[in-house]
Write an enzyme that holds these catalytic residues in place. Sequence first.
Site, PDB file in Angstrom:
ATOM      1  CD  GLU A 276      78.954  52.961  37.424  1.00  0.00           C
ATOM      2  OE1 GLU A 276      78.489  52.896  36.282  1.00  0.00           O
ATOM      3  OE2 GLU A 276      80.174  53.049  37.656  1.00  0.00           O
TER       4      GLU A 276
ATOM      5  CB  VAL B 281      84.385  49.767  40.216  1.00  0.00           C
ATOM      6  CG1 VAL B 281      85.769  50.293  39.864  1.00  0.00           C
ATOM      7  CG2 VAL B 281      84.351  48.257  40.108  1.00  0.00           C
TER       8      VAL B 281
ATOM      9  N   GLY C 179      83.010  54.020  43.775  1.00  0.00           N
ATOM     10  CA  GLY C 179      81.895  54.756  44.385  1.00  0.00           C
ATOM     11  C   GLY C 179      81.010  55.450  43.376  1.00  0.00           C
TER      12      GLY C 179
ATOM     13  N   GLY D 142      82.351  56.924  56.927  1.00  0.00           N
ATOM     14  CA  GLY D 142      81.725  55.844  56.157  1.00  0.00           C
ATOM     15  C   GLY D 142      82.518  55.463  54.917  1.00  0.00           C
TER      16      GLY D 142
ATOM     17  CE  LYS E  93      86.332  49.650  45.669  1.00  0.00           C
ATOM     18  NZ  LYS E  93      86.790  50.745  46.522  1.00  0.00           N
TER      19      LYS E  93
HETATM   20  N1  HSE Z   1      86.258  51.182  51.515  1.00  0.00           N
HETATM   21  C1  HSE Z   1      86.019  51.549  50.158  1.00  0.00           C
HETATM   22  C2  HSE Z   1      86.898  52.711  49.796  1.00  0.00           C
HETATM   23  C3  HSE Z   1      84.555  51.882  49.996  1.00  0.00           C
HETATM   24  O1  HSE Z   1      87.437  53.345  50.708  1.00  0.00           O
HETATM   25  O2  HSE Z   1      87.082  52.984  48.624  1.00  0.00           O
HETATM   26  C4  HSE Z   1      84.121  52.066  48.578  1.00  0.00           C
HETATM   27  O3  HSE Z   1      84.248  50.890  47.828  1.00  0.00           O
END
Ligand code: HSE
Length: 337
Positions: A133, A136, A138, A192, A210
């Site tokens: 999960e 894709v 988050g 982050g 994704k």
């Molecule tokens: N770097 C990715 C983003 C992290 O910004 O969506 C989550 O997959």
Amino acid sequence: MQSVRAVILGFGTVGQGIFNIAQQRRAELREQHQVELVIAKVLVTDAARAGRALPEGFDASLLTDKIEDVLASGPIDTVFECMVGAQPAYDHVRALVQQHGCAVVTANKVMFAKHGAALRELAGAAGRQVGYEACVAGGVPVIKTLQNMKLVQHITKVEGILNGTTNFILTSMRTNPGKSYEATLAEAQAKGYAEADPYNDVSGMDAFSKLMILSELAFGAQPAWPEVPVVGIQEITAAKVAEASAQQQRYRHVASTELVTEGGQRKIVASIRPLLVDAQHALYAVEDVHNAVAVSTDYLGVVTLMGPGAGMYPTASVMVEDWLTFVQQNKLKSGSA
Ligand code: HSE
């Protein structure tokens, strides 16, 4: 009380989030689910790296930079894989499944887009599951939703914003006109959201991995990778964003995969590119780090999910959810629920 021993591969934002959640939810896990999550070992690139920031309450002696230490750390029920890139992540996870028959929970979309089918087969042969999960969108529960929809629906199209960093940057460029691209990207990294190498975010390659995972789940196959146009947001300048705003439009970085019939043949057509949308478009209101996924099916029409697409807790919490789902399923199987 059931004690479940797990290892974490990769201890950046997401790996540390898993540890924090295990601490914060310890009492609830015990009381509501009669389970204790024990982190037995944590793999990092350089265990001796000076100045490493570690979560409060974390025992630094669990760190190692040798996969052999992880493999030899006693019985392992679950591997949480939060590394970057297909290798050595896939080899490590494969070795763990082969030696320990463990379940896998991964946030590594590059690894899973490439090796997901083989990994599921390997884990399945050991009677274990693979949770992905977190790969894709988050914290947006798109994988669970598609798995459930597929039981009855015929899915025809999946489209959405699959990268939080690019949406954060595009939103920030519009709402803070004077702010530089570099400053905005640095903020996405500090929060982050961005990958270790943010090129993957802004170039569309992160969204590509994704989208391939979603294609495989929705349609049982991925399109041929070289046939998928991938256009990033690098060409979207502050001037273009301002021009769009003046026309009451917004840029969105949209990934789309669709099942089409051409000359009697079914084919998957996919793309990743920036789109200009107006207020009537479903993705117009999706701001900041949010992702959104619109799924088209025969019985439902379009169902749209939206939520935080990156960051420590959105991503790590769905990994812990995957793990706990497996714990519950295994209890049911063994009749000890
Ligand atoms: N770097 C990715 C983003 C992290 O910004 O969506 C989550 O997959």
